[in-house]
Design a protein around this motif. Structure first.
Motif, short mmCIF file in Angstrom:
data_model
loop_
_atom_site.label_atom_id
_atom_site.label_comp_id
_atom_site.label_asym_id
_atom_site.label_seq_id
_atom_site.Cartn_x
_atom_site.Cartn_y
_atom_site.Cartn_z
N ALA A 59 8.61 2.69 -14.98
CA ALA A 59 7.38 2.36 -14.27
C ALA A 59 6.59 1.28 -15.01
N TYR A 60 6.55 1.40 -16.32
CA TYR A 60 5.82 0.41 -17.11
C TYR A 60 6.46 -0.98 -16.97
N PHE A 61 7.76 -1.04 -17.17
CA PHE A 61 8.42 -2.36 -17.17
C PHE A 61 8.58 -2.96 -15.78
N ILE A 62 8.64 -2.14 -14.75
CA ILE A 62 8.73 -2.66 -13.38
C ILE A 62 7.35 -2.95 -12.80
N GLY A 63 6.41 -2.04 -13.01
CA GLY A 63 5.12 -2.16 -12.35
C GLY A 63 4.00 -2.80 -13.14
N HIS A 64 4.08 -2.74 -14.46
CA HIS A 64 2.96 -3.21 -15.27
C HIS A 64 3.28 -4.43 -16.13
N PHE A 65 4.39 -4.40 -16.82
CA PHE A 65 4.73 -5.48 -17.76
C PHE A 65 4.73 -6.87 -17.11
N PRO A 66 5.19 -7.01 -15.86
CA PRO A 66 5.14 -8.35 -15.24
C PRO A 66 3.73 -8.91 -15.09
N LYS A 67 2.71 -8.04 -15.15
CA LYS A 67 1.32 -8.50 -15.02
C LYS A 67 0.73 -8.98 -16.34
N GLY A 68 1.46 -8.81 -17.43
CA GLY A 68 0.97 -9.24 -18.73
C GLY A 68 1.54 -8.37 -19.84
N HIS A 118 -0.04 -7.00 -22.66
CA HIS A 118 -0.87 -5.93 -23.20
C HIS A 118 -1.16 -4.85 -22.16
N PRO A 119 -0.90 -3.58 -22.51
CA PRO A 119 -1.14 -2.48 -21.57
C PRO A 119 -2.57 -2.39 -21.05
N LEU A 120 -3.53 -2.72 -21.87
CA LEU A 120 -4.92 -2.67 -21.43
C LEU A 120 -5.18 -3.70 -20.32
N ILE A 121 -4.50 -4.81 -20.39
CA ILE A 121 -4.67 -5.87 -19.39
C ILE A 121 -3.82 -5.60 -18.15
N ASN A 122 -2.57 -5.12 -18.34
CA ASN A 122 -1.68 -4.95 -17.20
C ASN A 122 -1.80 -3.60 -16.51
N GLY A 123 -2.69 -2.72 -16.99
CA GLY A 123 -2.90 -1.42 -16.35
C GLY A 123 -1.84 -0.39 -16.68
N GLY A 124 -1.05 -0.63 -17.72
CA GLY A 124 0.06 0.27 -18.03
C GLY A 124 -0.20 1.26 -19.14
N THR A 125 -1.46 1.43 -19.54
CA THR A 125 -1.78 2.33 -20.64
C THR A 125 -1.28 3.75 -20.38
N LEU A 126 -1.56 4.29 -19.20
CA LEU A 126 -1.13 5.67 -18.90
C LEU A 126 0.38 5.79 -18.85
N ALA A 127 1.05 4.83 -18.26
CA ALA A 127 2.51 4.89 -18.19
C ALA A 127 3.11 4.91 -19.60
N ALA A 128 2.58 4.07 -20.49
CA ALA A 128 3.07 4.04 -21.87
C ALA A 128 2.77 5.35 -22.59
N LEU A 129 1.57 5.88 -22.38
CA LEU A 129 1.21 7.14 -23.02
C LEU A 129 2.06 8.29 -22.50
N TYR A 130 2.26 8.38 -21.19
CA TYR A 130 3.14 9.40 -20.62
C TYR A 130 4.56 9.25 -21.17
#
Length: 131
Positions: free
Chosen positions: A84-93, A95-107
């Motif tokens: 989920a992180y690499f498909i949905g968030h990483f393409p947006k940037g 840093h997790p704080l910027i790309n919205g992937g903080t929760l996915a990384a924490l989970y």
């Protein structure tokens, strides 16, 4: 003080597993059952990537809450969250704080920890070991 805290370590592991399961199951419920209702989950189809993620989250979250088959379930959930992180968030940037992937990384890393540490004493897994 350390001895007192150390005595609670196994129970804290169980609490971490239960809370993680409760947080993950809500994503599956939102995607597949429409509760809680979120606009971004309004049109999730079962046979889509989001639908498959919802199935994994709903079933995996429930199994984590119970502490049943914790290690393989947590490993699968960890992989799903990495995906989920690499498909949905990483393409947006990056840093997790910027790309919205903080929760996915924490989970992802919480589930990875649970896949190695196990369920803790308050679990079906622990009950089955006693029998």
């Amino acid at each position: 003080m350390n001895e007192t805290l150390a005595a609670w370590t196994p129970r804290a592991l169980s609490v971490l597993r239960i809370i993680t399961g409760l947080l993950i199951i809500q994503h599956g419920m939102g995607k597949l059952l429409g509760f809680p209702a979120l606009p971004m989950y309004a049109n999730v189809q079962l046979m889509s990537l989001s639908g498959a993620a919802g199935v994994i989250e709903l079933i995996g979250g429930a199994l984590l809450i119970l502490g049943l088959w914790t290690q393989p379930v947590a490993f699968i959930l960890s992989g799903e969250m990495a995906f989920a992180y690499f498909i949905g968030h990483f393409p947006k940037g990056f840093h997790p704080l910027i790309n919205g992937g903080t929760l996915a990384a924490l989970y992802c890393f919480t589930c990875l920890y649970l896949s190695t540490a196990g369920a803790g004493p308050w679990s079906v897994d622990a009950s089955m070991k006693k029998a």
